[in-house]
Scaffold this active site. Structure first.
Site, mmCIF file in Angstrom:
data_model
loop_
_atom_site.group_PDB
_atom_site.id
_atom_site.type_symbol
_atom_site.label_atom_id
_atom_site.label_comp_id
_atom_site.label_asym_id
_atom_site.label_seq_id
_atom_site.Cartn_x
_atom_site.Cartn_y
_atom_site.Cartn_z
ATOM 1 N N HIS A 277 -0.451 -13.316 -42.146
ATOM 2 C CA HIS A 277 -0.026 -13.579 -43.526
ATOM 3 C C HIS A 277 -1.103 -14.399 -44.232
ATOM 4 O O HIS A 277 -1.575 -15.414 -43.685
ATOM 5 C CB HIS A 277 1.263 -14.410 -43.543
ATOM 6 C CG HIS A 277 2.483 -13.726 -43.013
ATOM 7 N ND1 HIS A 277 3.427 -13.157 -43.823
ATOM 8 C CD2 HIS A 277 2.913 -13.532 -41.743
ATOM 9 C CE1 HIS A 277 4.404 -12.646 -43.096
ATOM 10 N NE2 HIS A 277 4.122 -12.869 -41.810
ATOM 11 N N HIS B 149 0.459 -8.861 -37.488
ATOM 12 C CA HIS B 149 0.060 -9.045 -38.887
ATOM 13 C C HIS B 149 -0.204 -10.507 -39.175
ATOM 14 O O HIS B 149 0.514 -11.379 -38.712
ATOM 15 C CB HIS B 149 1.110 -8.485 -39.854
ATOM 16 C CG HIS B 149 2.501 -8.973 -39.598
ATOM 17 N ND1 HIS B 149 3.290 -8.454 -38.605
ATOM 18 C CD2 HIS B 149 3.229 -9.943 -40.192
ATOM 19 C CE1 HIS B 149 4.453 -9.069 -38.599
ATOM 20 N NE2 HIS B 149 4.447 -9.990 -39.553
HETATM 21 P P1 5GP Z 1 7.144 -11.352 -40.067
HETATM 22 O O1 5GP Z 1 8.403 -12.140 -40.221
HETATM 23 O O2 5GP Z 1 7.313 -10.187 -39.102
HETATM 24 O O3 5GP Z 1 5.958 -12.212 -39.764
HETATM 25 O O4 5GP Z 1 6.839 -10.778 -41.500
HETATM 26 C C1 5GP Z 1 7.007 -9.451 -41.862
HETATM 27 C C2 5GP Z 1 6.662 -9.361 -43.330
HETATM 28 O O5 5GP Z 1 6.594 -7.993 -43.679
HETATM 29 C C3 5GP Z 1 7.712 -9.998 -44.253
HETATM 30 O O6 5GP Z 1 7.079 -11.004 -45.039
HETATM 31 C C4 5GP Z 1 8.226 -8.839 -45.083
HETATM 32 O O7 5GP Z 1 8.447 -9.208 -46.431
HETATM 33 C C5 5GP Z 1 7.123 -7.811 -44.955
HETATM 34 N N1 5GP Z 1 7.599 -6.442 -44.993
HETATM 35 C C6 5GP Z 1 8.617 -5.921 -44.266
HETATM 36 N N2 5GP Z 1 8.759 -4.605 -44.549
HETATM 37 C C7 5GP Z 1 7.810 -4.310 -45.473
HETATM 38 C C8 5GP Z 1 7.444 -3.094 -46.146
HETATM 39 O O8 5GP Z 1 8.041 -2.023 -45.970
HETATM 40 N N3 5GP Z 1 6.404 -3.165 -47.012
HETATM 41 C C9 5GP Z 1 5.714 -4.326 -47.236
HETATM 42 N N4 5GP Z 1 4.694 -4.291 -48.102
HETATM 43 N N5 5GP Z 1 6.018 -5.475 -46.610
HETATM 44 C C10 5GP Z 1 7.072 -5.465 -45.757
#
Ligand code: 5GP
Ligand code: ZN
Length: 144
Positions: free
Chosen positions: A102, A100
């Site tokens: 951001h 993903h």
């Molecule tokens: P990472 O740390 O893996 O780059 O970021 C994962 C992101 O996914 C985090 O910013 C977190 O807030 C978001 N996230 C985690 N679970 C969910 C979810 O169930 N729904 C949504 N919309 N975002 C999520």
């Protein structure tokens, strides 16, 4: 689709998400814990954990969408810039094992600083060490 992946479940509609964009290859939705107003996640529809796992077509589609949506999201929330970033791998802070990107809208004076701020200090490498690292990476790329 990975059964236990939260992002795959959002794509499938099994978990609610605030979808803002979708095409054949990518899906974009609001982050549930936004770092700023408009914080959006852009993901490939197919489940892959790391950027390096993505087939070339998905790689292109994700980066194309990031580039296209960044200024749109910025304008939609009247921001002054966008931090475009990926946590790739657990050591880099990746919590959801589905690639993903951001899109974090940035506002003048938000005090979050550049992504360099995730490190408290720089690596402090000598010129010789930098030469060596460049050679190591060049060699690795040559063998890839
Ligand atoms: P990472 O740390 O893996 O780059 O970021 C994962 C992101 O996914 C985090 O910013 C977190 O807030 C978001 N996230 C985690 N679970 C969910 C979810 O169930 N729904 C949504 N919309 N975002 C999520
Ligand atoms: Zn997934």
């Amino acid at each position: 689709m990975s059964e236990d992946c939260v992002f795959c479940q959002i794509i499938d509609g099994d978990i609610p998400g605030r979808t803002v964009y979708e095409d054949d290859d990518v899906f974009a939705f609001l982050d549930a814990n936004p770092l700023s107003r408009g914080h959006t996640l852009v993901i490939p529809k197919s489940h892959h954990e790391r950027v390096s796992d993505l087939p070339a077509g998905d790689r292109a589609a994700v980066f194309e969408a990031l580039g296209r949506l960044a200024p749109v999201v910025e304008a939609a929330v009247d921001a002054d810039g966008v931090t475009v970033g990926m946590n790739d791998g657990e050591a880099a802070g990746q919590e959801v094992p589905h690639v993903h990107g951001h899109l974090v809208p940035r506002f003048d004076g938000d005090s979050a600083g550049p992504i360099h701020n995730i490190f408290r200090s720089t690596a402090d490498l000598s010129d010789e060490e930098l030469d060596e690292v460049a050679e190591d990476i060049k060699t690795a790329i040559g063998g890839a």
